[in-house]
Design a protein around this motif. Sequence first.
Motif, PDB file in Angstrom:
ATOM      1  N   TRP A   1       0.837  -1.084  -0.145  1.00 28.64           N
ATOM      2  CA  TRP A   1       0.026  -0.127  -0.145  1.00 28.64           C
ATOM      3  C   TRP A   1       0.836   1.275  -0.039  1.00 28.64           C
ATOM      4  N   ARG A   2       2.073   1.184   0.720  1.00 22.85           N
ATOM      5  CA  ARG A   2       2.848   2.309   0.631  1.00 22.85           C
ATOM      6  C   ARG A   2       3.421   2.547  -0.676  1.00 22.85           C
ATOM      7  N   MET A   3       3.706   1.566  -1.426  1.00 18.74           N
ATOM      8  CA  MET A   3       3.916   1.499  -2.796  1.00 18.74           C
ATOM      9  C   MET A   3       2.967   2.318  -3.574  1.00 18.74           C
ATOM     10  N   ARG A   4       1.754   2.076  -3.570  1.00 14.78           N
ATOM     11  CA  ARG A   4       0.735   2.706  -3.934  1.00 14.78           C
ATOM     12  C   ARG A   4       0.657   4.099  -3.723  1.00 14.78           C
ATOM     13  N   ILE A   5       1.146   4.741  -2.454  1.00 11.52           N
ATOM     14  CA  ILE A   5       1.121   6.098  -2.322  1.00 11.52           C
ATOM     15  C   ILE A   5       2.362   6.854  -3.022  1.00 11.52           C
ATOM     16  N   GLU A   6       3.215   5.933  -3.291  1.00 11.59           N
ATOM     17  CA  GLU A   6       4.434   6.661  -4.070  1.00 11.59           C
ATOM     18  C   GLU A   6       4.061   6.583  -5.462  1.00 11.59           C
ATOM     19  N   LEU A   7       3.291   5.754  -6.111  1.00  9.54           N
ATOM     20  CA  LEU A   7       2.926   5.625  -7.386  1.00  9.54           C
ATOM     21  C   LEU A   7       1.835   6.877  -7.470  1.00  9.54           C
ATOM     22  N   ALA A   8       0.869   7.130  -6.580  1.00  8.08           N
ATOM     23  CA  ALA A   8       0.167   8.119  -6.610  1.00  8.08           C
ATOM     24  C   ALA A   8       0.738   9.344  -6.749  1.00  8.08           C
ATOM     25  N   LYS A   9       1.850   9.664  -5.813  1.00  8.00           N
ATOM     26  CA  LYS A   9       2.691  10.871  -5.853  1.00  8.00           C
ATOM     27  C   LYS A   9       3.361  11.111  -7.454  1.00  8.00           C
ATOM     28  N   LEU A  10       3.884  10.193  -7.957  1.00  5.41           N
ATOM     29  CA  LEU A  10       4.502  10.234  -9.319  1.00  5.41           C
ATOM     30  C   LEU A  10       3.336  10.683 -10.264  1.00  5.41           C
ATOM     31  N   LEU A  11       2.319   9.939 -10.181  1.00  9.42           N
ATOM     32  CA  LEU A  11       1.241  10.018 -11.410  1.00  9.42           C
ATOM     33  C   LEU A  11       0.713  11.597 -10.973  1.00  9.42           C
ATOM     34  N   LEU A  12       0.682  12.098 -10.071  1.00  6.97           N
ATOM     35  CA  LEU A  12      -0.038  13.329  -9.884  1.00  6.97           C
ATOM     36  C   LEU A  12       0.949  14.700 -10.087  1.00  6.97           C
ATOM     37  N   LYS A  13       2.513  14.022 -10.231  1.00 12.94           N
ATOM     38  CA  LYS A  13       3.332  15.053 -10.634  1.00 12.94           C
ATOM     39  C   LYS A  13       3.375  15.361 -12.262  1.00 12.94           C
ATOM     40  N   LYS A  14       2.634  14.470 -12.995  1.00 20.76           N
ATOM     41  CA  LYS A  14       2.543  14.762 -14.416  1.00 20.76           C
ATOM     42  C   LYS A  14       3.891  14.955 -15.077  1.00 20.76           C
ATOM     43  N   PRO A  15       4.720  13.799 -14.816  1.00 20.59           N
ATOM     44  CA  PRO A  15       6.053  14.044 -15.389  1.00 20.59           C
ATOM     45  C   PRO A  15       6.044  13.878 -16.890  1.00 20.59           C
ATOM     46  N   ASP A  16       7.303  14.399 -17.527  1.00 19.34           N
ATOM     47  CA  ASP A  16       7.256  14.040 -19.059  1.00 19.34           C
ATOM     48  C   ASP A  16       7.725  12.794 -19.177  1.00 19.34           C
ATOM     49  N   VAL A  17       8.395  12.020 -18.375  1.00 22.19           N
ATOM     50  CA  VAL A  17       8.746  10.675 -18.423  1.00 22.19           C
ATOM     51  C   VAL A  17       8.622   9.932 -17.185  1.00 22.19           C
ATOM     52  N   LEU A  18       7.895   8.618 -17.211  1.00 23.25           N
ATOM     53  CA  LEU A  18       7.521   8.111 -16.114  1.00 23.25           C
ATOM     54  C   LEU A  18       8.211   6.542 -16.108  1.00 23.25           C
ATOM     55  N   LEU A  19       9.155   6.531 -15.307  1.00 18.97           N
ATOM     56  CA  LEU A  19       9.897   5.336 -14.979  1.00 18.97           C
ATOM     57  C   LEU A  19       9.353   4.339 -14.051  1.00 18.97           C
ATOM     58  N   LEU A  20       8.701   3.270 -14.327  1.00 20.45           N
ATOM     59  CA  LEU A  20       8.060   2.198 -13.427  1.00 20.45           C
ATOM     60  C   LEU A  20       8.785   0.836 -13.698  1.00 20.45           C
ATOM     61  N   ASP A  21       9.116   0.517 -12.477  1.00 23.56           N
ATOM     62  CA  ASP A  21       9.875  -0.921 -12.126  1.00 23.56           C
ATOM     63  C   ASP A  21       8.908  -1.740 -11.473  1.00 23.56           C
ATOM     64  N   GLU A  22       8.029  -2.763 -12.235  1.00 27.25           N
ATOM     65  CA  GLU A  22       7.051  -3.707 -11.616  1.00 27.25           C
ATOM     66  C   GLU A  22       6.118  -2.973 -10.935  1.00 27.25           C
ATOM     67  N   PRO A  23       5.347  -2.025 -11.453  1.00 25.92           N
ATOM     68  CA  PRO A  23       4.375  -1.358 -10.907  1.00 25.92           C
ATOM     69  C   PRO A  23       3.149  -2.398 -10.458  1.00 25.92           C
ATOM     70  N   THR A  24       2.838  -3.424 -11.043  1.00 28.74           N
ATOM     71  CA  THR A  24       1.798  -4.102 -10.617  1.00 28.74           C
ATOM     72  C   THR A  24       1.729  -5.381  -9.703  1.00 28.74           C
ATOM     73  N   ASN A  25       3.142  -5.371  -9.170  1.00 30.36           N
ATOM     74  CA  ASN A  25       3.441  -6.390  -8.057  1.00 30.36           C
ATOM     75  C   ASN A  25       2.545  -6.271  -6.945  1.00 30.36           C
TER      76      ASN A  25
END
Length: 545
Positions: free
Chosen positions: A168-192
């Motif tokens: 669930w903490r991983m999901r919080i980090e993922l939420a923060k990244l998605l909200l930043k609306k970056p130009d490039v998103l690098l995701l290592d095993e996001p579905t785990n």
Amino acid sequence: MISVDGLTVEFGGSALFSDISFVINEKDRIALMGKNGAGKSTLLKILAGTREPTRGKVSAPKDTVIAYLPQHLMTEDGRTVFEETAQAFAHLHAMEAEIEAINKELETRTDYDSDSYYELIERVSTLSEKFYSIEEINYDADIEKTLLGLGFKRSDFDRQTSSFSGGWRMRIELAKLLLKKPDVLLLDEPTNHLDIESIQWLEDFLIDNGQAVVVISHDRAFVDRITTRTIEVTMGRIYDYKVNYSSYLQLRKERREQQQKAFDEQQKMIAETKEFIERFKGTYSKTLQVQSRVKMLEKQDILEVDEEDTSALRLKFPPSPRSGAYPVMLEGVSKSYGDHTVFRQANLTIERGDKIAFVGKNGEGKSTLVKCIMKEIDHEGTLTIGHNVMTAYFAQNQASLLDENLTVFQTIDDVAQGEIRNKIKDLLGAFMFGGENSTKKVKVLSGGERTRLAMIKLLLEPVNLLILDEPTNHLDMKTKDILKQALLDFDGTLIVVSHDRDFLDGLVTKVYEFGNQKVTEHLEGIYEFMQRKKMENLRELERKN
């Protein structure tokens, strides 16, 4: 947008990959593929700037925002879920505060002609231009929408992050990244650490959002749906195709077949030419022809066939001793923690030879019921384990429970008993830990290699009930396919907790759905179940509307 030039990474004299180059363009959605240990995570860390290559460089325009979600996170405590997620906008709040501070200072300054006054004017102009060019954002609404999409409930927003598990903490980090609306998103095993519904939400988000994405994932259904380009890291080099993963596999196969055909034809021609030269090299009338063919051979560029990594796991479960007709039976089983009810009045009968899936949102009780079956935790109601049931259990965090200071060989040697002790090296070889690999310390293994090592323990004793909790996390596509085939061939009873739709497809014939404190039986495969769920959800929406 991001340019990779001549990248080389070496470990102890041997190259992980060498002299690779590619460009990440705007709106590219790239699957970074390859077997465990090929260097995918290392490459992602280099793109994120958290690791340096041995040689080569990565360059990007100065204002490019790159956001990186690593496989393992070290998170801080002390904030609620909502407050922590709002940190995604911390840079904007800091910018706004600086503009306000400079404007206040300018109100009190009278040295209008000084250099420092001009510098302040310039600074506030640049900041204001940048700040006000950002679209009007309703922070709270965006945070709420993203957290709900990733499976949080509104009641979770005010809970401390420290009360949540790693997933669930991983999901919080993922939420923060998605909200930043970056130009490039690098995701290592996001579905785990996501359940099926959250994975589907993330798929839609990545497709609709329009930013560039580079993702490492062994969830084939997820990768095929979101990506439009595949870069495979294998044997120290890369193959780059502008198609999704399944199409790439087909194109690579066709390309290799064409290369092999051209190579075989060239070898045949060279052999015939050499034979002609040998036969007529002393014949005066053929001198010119012989010389011409010698020159032709000297100029010939030998065609290459792409090297193929043929190393593969050899996995077969030992024959199962016969169990009773009903290995697991539940009557009115309930589980609560204090006031929190996980599930109530669960009734299910698992027959010998059944292959079933436990699915549902995280936190709805899948792993909890497994622990009840394993008698690790107590419960209400009657739970009966059948006659002669011999169980092997692969826990969700099995790989992380390994002793990091032991070698691969010591890890298995410590638990192997009886006849199998004489075959440890063969067993390790079958799991691609042959030769020097068996002397590696656990701490240097990749996530997938650790999972493979943890899985060897399942083969040390014959069993007739296999319980696997998220066994495919960190396993590469090839290894997953081999595990799936071994489970199809397994003649015992199987319970698998998984969110990997492709892995479950064709493997299970019965689905137990966890949700709303209930456990519901569905006599169908995973895709039939999902199709019906989708229809039910659509009907539910129509009713609400």
